[in-house]
Design an enzyme around this catalytic site. Structure first.
Site, PDB file in Angstrom:
ATOM      1  N   CYS A   1      -2.647  -4.694 -22.993  1.00  0.00           N
ATOM      2  CA  CYS A   1      -3.130  -3.939 -21.829  1.00  0.00           C
ATOM      3  C   CYS A   1      -2.360  -4.285 -20.562  1.00  0.00           C
ATOM      4  O   CYS A   1      -2.719  -3.845 -19.481  1.00  0.00           O
ATOM      5  CB  CYS A   1      -4.626  -4.146 -21.637  1.00  0.00           C
TER       6      CYS A   1
ATOM      7  N   HIS B   1       0.821  -1.214   0.000  1.00  0.00           N
ATOM      8  CA  HIS B   1       0.000   0.000   0.000  1.00  0.00           C
ATOM      9  C   HIS B   1       0.851   1.258   0.000  1.00  0.00           C
ATOM     10  O   HIS B   1       0.558   2.228  -0.696  1.00  0.00           O
ATOM     11  CB  HIS B   1      -0.908   0.012   1.245  1.00  0.00           C
TER      12      HIS B   1
ATOM     13  N   GLU C   1      -3.413 -14.172 -22.388  1.00  0.00           N
ATOM     14  CA  GLU C   1      -2.488 -14.119 -21.251  1.00  0.00           C
ATOM     15  C   GLU C   1      -2.079 -15.514 -20.786  1.00  0.00           C
ATOM     16  O   GLU C   1      -1.245 -15.653 -19.904  1.00  0.00           O
ATOM     17  CB  GLU C   1      -3.088 -13.310 -20.098  1.00  0.00           C
TER      18      GLU C   1
ATOM     19  N   ASP D   1       0.359 -11.490 -16.939  1.00  0.00           N
ATOM     20  CA  ASP D   1       0.197 -12.929 -16.723  1.00  0.00           C
ATOM     21  C   ASP D   1       0.941 -13.743 -17.775  1.00  0.00           C
ATOM     22  O   ASP D   1       1.518 -14.780 -17.468  1.00  0.00           O
ATOM     23  CB  ASP D   1      -1.290 -13.305 -16.712  1.00  0.00           C
TER      24      ASP D   1
HETATM   25  C1  PEP Z   1      -2.312  -8.900 -17.477  1.00  0.00           C
HETATM   26  O1  PEP Z   1      -2.289 -10.038 -16.993  1.00  0.00           O
HETATM   27  O2  PEP Z   1      -1.394  -8.449 -18.193  1.00  0.00           O
HETATM   28  C2  PEP Z   1      -3.431  -7.997 -17.202  1.00  0.00           C
HETATM   29  C3  PEP Z   1      -3.557  -6.845 -17.832  1.00  0.00           C
HETATM   30  O3  PEP Z   1      -4.335  -8.369 -16.283  1.00  0.00           O
HETATM   31  P1  PEP Z   1      -4.118  -8.337 -14.687  1.00  0.00           P
HETATM   32  O4  PEP Z   1      -2.856  -7.554 -14.419  1.00  0.00           O
HETATM   33  O5  PEP Z   1      -5.348  -7.681 -14.143  1.00  0.00           O
HETATM   34  O6  PEP Z   1      -4.008  -9.790 -14.348  1.00  0.00           O
HETATM   35 MG    MG Z   2      -4.066 -10.925 -16.148  1.00  0.00          MG
END
Ligand code: PEP
Ligand code: MG
Length: 564
Positions: A491, A180, A420, A444
């Site tokens: 993303c 945090h 992912e 991921d």
């Molecule tokens: C990812 O896995 O790259 C992703 C964007 O999702 P999260 O970080 O929410 O697992």
């Molecule tokens: Mg992810």
């Protein structure tokens, strides 16, 4: 110790030099006279915490504000106060009683093997310490001059309470990048280094220290040469921030004008305004699971519809990708009973919940997304996380079918998947004809490809998406998607990293989605080279020994000094 340098974990970028300020220990010693009783102190604590939350909200820091909103609720939690009252009735001084009650509640939470609940344990202790402080009539901690806060750990409430104009930096002995304290430091743009072994002993008696939150270094009593170096870094940092800000009105494009869409990752409707102000051309990832956390029950269909409709109408013609809840695994919820798992990241997570007795949860969410599309007349882009194969894609379409059964839809949703899991990346060409878009989740994808747990700081070096294996996998996904005419976005955090964004531009990615705060740096990095130069650089990066070598290629291409 004079002129010594300590190494920690880089937690929030920026450089600062100032006298150290030793933050108070979260749980202070037993005091003498108490000026307020338990009930009054808990009320005052809730008022203070709501005030902190409002202050953060006023500057658009809604996610951080929620930490204190939740703490304000804890301060009035009858269970916590009852335990303290019983201890007090048994003869324990009231301040010690509330601290003990806080410890008890925190121990229960900490015993559950769940990262989120462990963070809540720290919050409960923090709240109990605040109530105890108020009982003693002590003022909240404050700075009287520009300083760098030094502590083993810094509860978020202390960080937020300190005057940001005087809090020059943070150096902590404990903590990780995802603690945090680190999240808050990044949100408040305060340079921070955490996980610095031997920090407190080293700064004892020091008059000046410096932190470099980019490289993860703490300097104690820097000598003249070190000071000159630090001043140089600070000037470069200020220059970087100004140059990033100057990109505000420019599109994301290579030096020869090849455009790439730039979109924002958001966690709730209250983040739309900041993203739009920063120039987001859409939302590439709406992480909806945040709306399901910190509550006793799942938000109902009407509540969800309102939230999705709010984002769809805020972005108007611009696309909004709403990701189905990525819950389960390590992100448990009190109202989502799931058996404990040995390997939660490989477990019953996200879309897999639909086949583990929670079909309703997903179908309700899909109904809300479709209803939001109808209400606003905008096309919702639905995205499923954790898709492993064609069977999962078919299941996704089946679930969308269940949600739209019996409805006349005037707006057809766009249905896509996150890439992912390596298995689905390998069959991208088979999956592409069955979906409307791909969005690569490099966070991921990297942890699964390299078998390196993304939450384990001991493996930080191995979690770099610039690894040739990850780059080659992304290339395959782009080829698979484009062969069937669907757009391919990224993303994961890689999209918001300047070198990562350059590599992705070279790989032919159509859209980069990231925290809006990263827009300027990414635009500047991608604009530093032509599409051909980026493609050539990424071809070389796909053949290096380690991720760091790939980073050097892009650092050199944009003329940035590689981090040492
Ligand atoms: C990812 O896995 O790259 C992703 C964007 O999702 P999260 O970080 O929410 O697992
Ligand atoms: Mg992810």
């Amino acid at each position: 110790m004079s002129g010594s340098t300590l190494r920690g974990v880089a937690a929030a970028p920026g450089v600062a030099i100032a006298p150290p300020w030793r933050a108070p220990e979260p749980v202070a010693r037993a005091a003498g006279t108490l000026v307020h009783g338990l009930a009054e102190s808990s009320k005052r604590a809730a008022v203070e915490l709501n005030g902190l939350s409002a202050r953060l909200q006023a500057v658009g820091r809604n996610e951080e504000a929620e930490i204190f909103e939740a703490q304000a609720m804890m301060a009035s939690d009858p269970e916590l106060l009852d335990v303290a009252a019983v201890l007090e009735a048994e003869g324990t001084p009231a301040d010690s009683a509330i601290l003990a009650a806080g410890d008890q509640a925190a121990d229960v939470l900490a015993a559950i093997d769940d990262e989120l609940l462990a963070a809540r344990a720290a919050d409960v202790r923090d709240v109990a310490a605040r109530i105890a402080r108020i009982m003693r009539g002590e003022e909240p901690p404050s700075l009287d001059r520009r300083s760098i806060a030094v502590a083993v750990d810094l509860p978020p409430s202390v960080t937020a309470e300190l005057d940001p104009a005087l809090l020059a930096g943070i150096a902590l002995e404990a903590g990780s990048r995802t603690a945090h304290a680190a999240i808050l430091a990044r949100a408040l743009e305060i340079p921070a280094v955490v996980g610095t072994a031997g920090l407190l002993a080293a700064v004892e008696g020091a008059t000046q220290i410096a932190v470099d939150g980019e490289r993860g270094e703490v300097f104690v009593e820097p000598d003249a040469a070190q000071r000159a170096d630090i001043d140089g870094r600070a000037a470069a940092d200020a220059e970087r921030r100004a140059a990033d800000a100057a990109m505000h009105d420019r599109p994301l494009a290579t030096a020869n004008g090849q455009r790439i869409m730039i979109a924002a990752n958001i966690g709730g409707p209250d983040e739309s305004a900041r993203a739009i102000e920063a120039g987001a051309e859409g939302v590439g990832l709406f992480r909806t699971e945040f709306m399901f956390m910190g509550r006793a029950t799942a938000p109902d269909e009407a509540t969800q519809t309102a939230a999705y409709a709010s984002v769809l109408s805020a972005f108007g013609e611009r696309p909004v990708v709403i990701r189905l809840i990525d819950l389960g695994g390590d992100k448990g919820l009190p109202y989502l009973p799931l058996p404990p798992e040995e390997n939660p990241f490989l477990g019953v997570r996200a879309l897999r919940l639909a086949d583990a007795g929670h079909t309703d949860l997903i179908v309700t969410q899909l109904r809300a997304i479709l209803a939001a599309g109808e209400r606003t007349g905008r096309v919702p882009w639905i995205m499923a996380p954790m898709v492993a194969d064609l069977a999962d894609v078919h299941r996704l379409h089946e679930l969308v079918g269940m949600a739209s059964a019996g409805r006349e839809l005037s707006v057809r949703p766009s249905v896509g998947i996150m890439v992912e899991i390596p298995s689905v990346a390998l069959i991208a060409d088979l999956v592409a004809p069955e979906v409307d878009f791909f969005s690569i989740g490099t966070n991921d994808l990297t942890q699964y490809l390299l078998a390196a747990d993304r939450t384990n700081p001991a493996l930080a070096d191995r979690q770099d998406p610039m690894h040739p294996a990850v780059l080659r996998t992304i290339r395959q996904v782009v080829e698979g998607g484009h062969a069937h005419g669907i757009p391919v976005a990224v993303c994961g955090e890689m999209a918001g990293d300047p070198s990562g964004a350059m590599a992705l531009a070279g790989l032919g990615i159509d859209e980069l989605s990231m925290d809006a705060g990263a827009f300027g740096g990414v635009k500047r990095a991608v604009a530093s080279a032509t599409r051909e130069q980026l493609a050539d650089a990424v071809a070389r990066a796909m053949a290096v020994e380690r991720a760091g070598d790939a980073r050097t290629i892009f650092d050199e291409l944009r003329g940035a000094a590689p981090a040492t």
